[in-house]
Scaffold this active site. Structure first.
Site, PDB file in Angstrom:
ATOM      1  N   HIS A 134      -4.530  -0.138  -6.420  1.00  0.00           N
ATOM      2  CA  HIS A 134      -4.980  -1.240  -7.364  1.00  0.00           C
ATOM      3  C   HIS A 134      -4.838  -1.212  -8.786  1.00  0.00           C
ATOM      4  O   HIS A 134      -4.441  -1.458  -9.239  1.00  0.00           O
ATOM      5  CB  HIS A 134      -5.637  -1.511  -6.604  1.00  0.00           C
ATOM      6  CG  HIS A 134      -5.607  -2.368  -5.174  1.00  0.00           C
ATOM      7  ND1 HIS A 134      -6.571  -2.360  -3.843  1.00  0.00           N
ATOM      8  CD2 HIS A 134      -4.636  -2.027  -4.246  1.00  0.00           C
ATOM      9  CE1 HIS A 134      -6.593  -2.829  -2.914  1.00  0.00           C
ATOM     10  NE2 HIS A 134      -4.758  -2.378  -3.304  1.00  0.00           N
ATOM     11  N   GLU A 135      -5.383   0.300  -8.776  1.00  0.00           N
ATOM     12  CA  GLU A 135      -5.825   0.607 -10.142  1.00  0.00           C
ATOM     13  C   GLU A 135      -4.677   0.663 -11.040  1.00  0.00           C
ATOM     14  O   GLU A 135      -3.999   0.318 -12.198  1.00  0.00           O
ATOM     15  CB  GLU A 135      -7.099   1.920  -9.992  1.00  0.00           C
ATOM     16  CG  GLU A 135      -7.983   2.125  -9.363  1.00  0.00           C
ATOM     17  CD  GLU A 135      -7.729   2.308  -8.025  1.00  0.00           C
ATOM     18  OE1 GLU A 135      -8.499   1.816  -7.255  1.00  0.00           O
ATOM     19  OE2 GLU A 135      -6.655   2.165  -7.481  1.00  0.00           O
TER      20      GLU A 135
ATOM     21  N   CYS B 256       1.236  -1.243   0.276  1.00  0.00           N
ATOM     22  CA  CYS B 256       0.287   0.404  -0.346  1.00  0.00           C
ATOM     23  C   CYS B 256       0.669   1.191   0.072  1.00  0.00           C
ATOM     24  O   CYS B 256       1.654   1.243   0.898  1.00  0.00           O
ATOM     25  CB  CYS B 256      -0.770   0.195   1.218  1.00  0.00           C
ATOM     26  SG  CYS B 256      -1.854   1.416   1.269  1.00  0.00           S
TER      27      CYS B 256
ATOM     28  N   VAL C 187       3.120 -15.295 -23.628  1.00  0.00           N
ATOM     29  CA  VAL C 187       4.043 -14.912 -22.811  1.00  0.00           C
ATOM     30  C   VAL C 187       4.867 -16.398 -21.919  1.00  0.00           C
ATOM     31  O   VAL C 187       4.061 -17.408 -22.281  1.00  0.00           O
ATOM     32  CB  VAL C 187       3.969 -14.238 -21.416  1.00  0.00           C
ATOM     33  CG1 VAL C 187       2.215 -15.058 -20.665  1.00  0.00           C
ATOM     34  CG2 VAL C 187       4.426 -13.488 -21.075  1.00  0.00           C
ATOM     35  N   GLU C 188       6.119 -15.867 -22.263  1.00  0.00           N
ATOM     36  CA  GLU C 188       6.546 -17.295 -21.573  1.00  0.00           C
ATOM     37  C   GLU C 188       5.934 -17.788 -19.771  1.00  0.00           C
ATOM     38  O   GLU C 188       6.414 -16.054 -18.903  1.00  0.00           O
ATOM     39  CB  GLU C 188       7.914 -17.263 -21.157  1.00  0.00           C
ATOM     40  CG  GLU C 188       8.511 -18.554 -21.839  1.00  0.00           C
ATOM     41  CD  GLU C 188       9.181 -18.630 -19.539  1.00  0.00           C
ATOM     42  OE1 GLU C 188       9.517 -19.763 -18.760  1.00  0.00           O
ATOM     43  OE2 GLU C 188       9.714 -17.821 -19.494  1.00  0.00           O
ATOM     44  N   LEU C 189       5.521 -18.429 -19.008  1.00  0.00           N
ATOM     45  CA  LEU C 189       4.993 -18.661 -17.688  1.00  0.00           C
ATOM     46  C   LEU C 189       6.521 -18.652 -16.689  1.00  0.00           C
ATOM     47  O   LEU C 189       6.301 -17.217 -15.291  1.00  0.00           O
ATOM     48  CB  LEU C 189       4.266 -19.624 -17.460  1.00  0.00           C
ATOM     49  CG  LEU C 189       3.395 -19.703 -18.012  1.00  0.00           C
ATOM     50  CD1 LEU C 189       2.898 -21.176 -18.106  1.00  0.00           C
ATOM     51  CD2 LEU C 189       2.201 -19.326 -18.494  1.00  0.00           C
TER      52      LEU C 189
ATOM     53  N   ASP D 104      -0.635  -6.029  -0.134  1.00  0.00           N
ATOM     54  CA  ASP D 104      -1.893  -5.550  -0.275  1.00  0.00           C
ATOM     55  C   ASP D 104      -1.535  -7.359  -1.111  1.00  0.00           C
ATOM     56  O   ASP D 104      -0.265  -7.792  -1.944  1.00  0.00           O
ATOM     57  CB  ASP D 104      -2.018  -5.013  -1.073  1.00  0.00           C
ATOM     58  CG  ASP D 104      -2.496  -3.606  -0.656  1.00  0.00           C
ATOM     59  OD1 ASP D 104      -3.291  -3.894   0.195  1.00  0.00           O
ATOM     60  OD2 ASP D 104      -2.207  -2.309  -1.437  1.00  0.00           O
TER      61      ASP D 104
END
Length: 129
Positions: A75-76, A34, A56-58, A41
């Site tokens: 968060h946004e 936060c 995407v490679e994991l 968070d």
């Protein structure tokens, strides 16, 4: 040698670029800080995308997500930043990132961010009998 967080996203060629198909990736252990309190968070991320030329490679995604652990971010902002970085790396036809944050002060937050490539339309749904 242990792994370390990284802001780098690796990709590989889409094995079926002529077909619209959806890749869904669930990340149940996302953490950041936060920016107001410095407290952690926690969120579950769900990434859904229709690839164009790259996927995407994991492992690189795991290390990329890990890089947010010590970052103070709203968060946004973090949801949109992750989406922007993935769109830049993959140039998908469609991508949606859903971030479901755990309760904080009696409030749950879910942020959904989307990207659609210019001119891309989802396939028409067909109902089967």
């Amino acid at each position: 040698m242990p792994s370390a967080p990284s802001q780098s996203l690796e990709t590989f060629p889409n094995p079926q670029p002529e077909r619209d198909y959806t890749i869904r990736i669930r990340v149940p252990e996302f953490t950041c800080l936060c920016p107001k309190t410095g407290q952690p968070d926690f969120a579950e991320l769900t990434l859904e995308y229709v690839p164009e030329q790259r996927c995407v490679e994991l492992k690189s995604l795991k290390l990329y997500i890990w890089s947010y652990r010590d970052q103070g971010v709203f968060h946004e902002a973090v949801t949109n930043r992750i989406l922007d970085d993935l769109v830049e790396a993959l140039a998908p036809r469609f991508m949606r990132l859903t971030a479901k944050f755990n309760v904080r002060g009696g409030i749950y937050t879910t942020v959904v961010a989307e990207h659609r490539a210019a001119g891309w339309q989802p396939p028409v749904q067909v109902s089967l009998p």
